[in-house]
Design a protein around this motif. Structure first.
Motif: not given
Length: 334
Positions: A186-192, A178-181, A115-123
């Motif tokens: 969302h998370v990658s854009i916020i992280s960037l 969090l099992q959603s496309y 899966r995409f590796p940002w499903g918890n705070m560690y990731e």
């Protein structure tokens, strides 16, 4: 390879997960070495001498020199001592190698879990700090801005240490919410957006230090901290330019989060603590860009607004996910 099947029926490759953790620790150690080298470079920095032409102006009774004209200002590169340049290159090398190890840790984590590796705070911390260092490698590549690396590496190391100890989660499938496309989108854009805003916030901190101790007029106990910093205008432009780039990215991330919320919870916006903090940070960054572009405010007041937005951003990204109870609290769990 050694593979374990979890209760959800999804395989997790323990071997790749172990390699991911090893790469994480290696990246942390390399960042520590990079911080040491960058601090040596910072401490060995030297202020440029007043140019010969400037001395002639003073001797001839010419007009008083300003901060921008009294020092050799050829991009600030000339302010380096020859011995310290080596440490800047060593620090840059360690940063690049650590960045590659950190990227490997993130990729291996994703492959291990499928899966995409940002499903918890560690990731999430792993991904956001990776993008933050990447943004630094892009925006701090000029020699005059190499002194900014200690200001970037310190928060990165704090986050990596906290994420790798208190927030570490074993590689596993994400919770059902969090099992959603929308998760990778969302998370990658916020992280960037947040990663680029890290550079903007650091630039504003350095700008305020430089304004407090003008170039060539450093005095007192803080002179060693302020003397290596570039000209205030250089730092102000860096803070503004990175905020201009990051703000629309961050805005799109918030909008897409609202779309995801409508699909998951049946409403676009519900003033959940994380949603509220996101809105506050968005307003502050919008205010910073407006103040920076408005002559009546001035760059110093605008810099304080930028720092306020950065503080709320950090509070929102980490504290709310970990401490505050809300619909987004699961982000701190496995």
């Amino acid at each position: 390879m050694n593979t374990v099947i979890l209760a959800q029926g999804l395989p997790v490759n323990e071997t790749l997960s172990t390699y991911s953790d090893l790469a994480y620790r290696s990246a942390f150690g390399l960042y520590v070495l990079a911080l040491v080298a960058s601090l040596i470079y910072y401490a060995g920095f030297r202020v440029a001498n007043v140019t010969k032409s400037s001395r002639n102006l003073v001797g001839a009774g010419g007009p008083g020199l300003t901060e921008s004209t009294s020092l050799t200002d050829t991009g600030d590169e000339d302010r380096e001592s020859a011995g310290s340049v080596r440490w800047a290159r060593i620090a840059q090398l360690f940063i690049i190698i650590a960045f590659l190890f950190q990227a490997a840790a993130l990729i291996l984590r994703g492959v291990a879990t499928g899966r995409f590796p940002w499903g918890n705070m560690y990731e999430f911390i792993l991904a956001t700090t990776l993008l933050g260092v990447g943004a630094g490698l892009i925006f701090l590549r000029k020699p005059a801005l190499q002194v900014a690396w200690p200001f970037v590496l310190v928060p990165v190391l704090i986050l990596l240490f906290f994420g790798g100890t208190n927030l570490y989660s074993e590689a596993a499938p994400v919770v059902p919410a969090l099992q959603s496309y929308w998760l990778p989108i969302h998370v990658s854009i916020i992280s960037l957006g947040s990663a680029i805003l890290l550079i903007s916030g650091v630039a504003s901190i350095m700008y305020l230090i430089r304004v407090w101790q003008p170039q060539g007029q450093e005095t007192g106990w803080s002179s060693g901290l302020s003397r290596p910093l570039p000209h205030a205008d250089t730092l102000d432009r860096l803070a503004y330019r990175t905020a201009v780039i990051a703000f629309p990215i961050y805005s799109v991330g918030i909008l897409l989060g609202a779309v995801w919320a409508e699909g998951a919870w049946g409403r676009f916006w519900g003033w959940d603590p994380k949603e509220t903090a996101s809105f506050v940070s968005w307003v502050l960054y919008a205010g910073y860009l407006h103040a920076r572009a408005t002559s009546g405010w001035g760059p110093k007041k605008a810099a304080w607004i930028n720092l306020a937005g950065f503080a709320v951003l950090i509070f929102n990204l980490f504290f709310i996910n970990i401490v505050v109870s809300g619909l987004h609290s699961y982000a701190g769990l496995n």
